[in-house]
Design a protein around this motif. Structure first.
Motif, mmCIF file in Angstrom:
data_model
loop_
_atom_site.group_PDB
_atom_site.id
_atom_site.type_symbol
_atom_site.label_atom_id
_atom_site.label_comp_id
_atom_site.label_asym_id
_atom_site.label_seq_id
_atom_site.Cartn_x
_atom_site.Cartn_y
_atom_site.Cartn_z
ATOM 1 N N VAL A 208 0.835 -1.203 0.000
ATOM 2 C CA VAL A 208 0.000 0.000 0.000
ATOM 3 C C VAL A 208 0.867 1.249 0.000
ATOM 4 O O VAL A 208 0.616 2.200 -0.753
ATOM 5 C CB VAL A 208 -0.959 0.002 1.211
ATOM 6 C CG1 VAL A 208 -1.646 1.334 1.375
ATOM 7 C CG2 VAL A 208 -1.984 -1.114 1.077
ATOM 8 N N LEU A 209 1.892 1.255 0.820
ATOM 9 C CA LEU A 209 2.771 2.414 0.900
ATOM 10 C C LEU A 209 3.503 2.634 -0.420
ATOM 11 O O LEU A 209 3.609 3.768 -0.900
ATOM 12 C CB LEU A 209 3.772 2.232 2.042
ATOM 13 C CG LEU A 209 4.647 3.427 2.367
ATOM 14 C CD1 LEU A 209 3.804 4.644 2.723
ATOM 15 C CD2 LEU A 209 5.585 3.092 3.505
ATOM 16 N N THR A 210 3.979 1.559 -1.035
ATOM 17 C CA THR A 210 4.673 1.679 -2.319
ATOM 18 C C THR A 210 3.751 2.232 -3.395
ATOM 19 O O THR A 210 4.118 3.164 -4.119
ATOM 20 C CB THR A 210 5.237 0.308 -2.748
ATOM 21 O OG1 THR A 210 6.146 -0.140 -1.748
ATOM 22 C CG2 THR A 210 5.940 0.403 -4.084
ATOM 23 N N VAL A 211 2.554 1.677 -3.502
ATOM 24 C CA VAL A 211 1.599 2.165 -4.506
ATOM 25 C C VAL A 211 1.255 3.627 -4.234
ATOM 26 O O VAL A 211 1.209 4.451 -5.163
ATOM 27 C CB VAL A 211 0.324 1.283 -4.532
ATOM 28 C CG1 VAL A 211 -0.772 1.912 -5.373
ATOM 29 C CG2 VAL A 211 0.660 -0.113 -5.045
ATOM 30 N N GLY A 212 1.033 3.979 -2.970
ATOM 31 C CA GLY A 212 0.711 5.357 -2.617
ATOM 32 C C GLY A 212 1.816 6.331 -2.993
ATOM 33 O O GLY A 212 1.559 7.407 -3.550
ATOM 34 N N VAL A 213 3.058 5.958 -2.705
ATOM 35 C CA VAL A 213 4.187 6.830 -3.038
ATOM 36 C C VAL A 213 4.335 6.960 -4.553
ATOM 37 O O VAL A 213 4.596 8.057 -5.072
ATOM 38 C CB VAL A 213 5.487 6.310 -2.380
ATOM 39 C CG1 VAL A 213 6.708 7.029 -2.915
ATOM 40 C CG2 VAL A 213 5.399 6.459 -0.867
#
Length: 135
Positions: A113-118
């Motif tokens: 989730v964090l990777t996609v968000g960034v």
């Protein structure tokens, strides 16, 4: 009676979710519980950094040529940080429960989730940079 996690469970209401969790299963090795807590705190530091960056983008960054550009860039960051913080508590609870019942730790979805968000925020920033006059 006030809610205080440092009080023994018998002196607090039985309905508090943390006391219900800690009353189940066997106490895991304290090193594992403390590592789980440190991971929770690390996710929350990450969330706070993302939220703070989003607030700076919305409130302090100079106006962009694109109308609502600062909001389009900053608000997703604030929401991503809020999600990471809330999800980290859920992950902490799931890990603590798994350790107490001697089950394998569940897989974490937070890195994905964090990777996609960034990546999404980076794409938004790149598009806004390309739309700036003089770029």
């Amino acid at each position: 009676m006030r809610w205080c996690l440092s009080m023994p469970p018998e002196q607090t209401r039985d309905t508090h979710w943390l006391h219900r969790l800690l009353a189940q299963g066997a106490d895991p090795d304290p090193r594992f519980s403390l590592a789980n807590e440190r991971t929770f705190l690390a996710w929350n530091r990450t969330a706070l950094a993302i939220i703070a960056t989003g607030v700076v983008v919305v409130g302090i960054l100079p106006k962009l040529d694109v109308e609502f550009g600062r909001r389009v860039l900053g608000i997703p960051m604030i929401l991503l940080g809020a999600y990471v913080s809330a999800a980290s508590l859920i992950e902490w609870r799931r890990n603590e429960d798994a350790m107490r019942h001697e089950r394998p730790l569940p897989r974490s979805g937070l890195p994905r989730v964090l990777t996609v968000g960034v990546v999404v925020v980076a794409v938004i920033a790149a598009v806004l940079a390309l739309l700036q006059h003089g770029a």
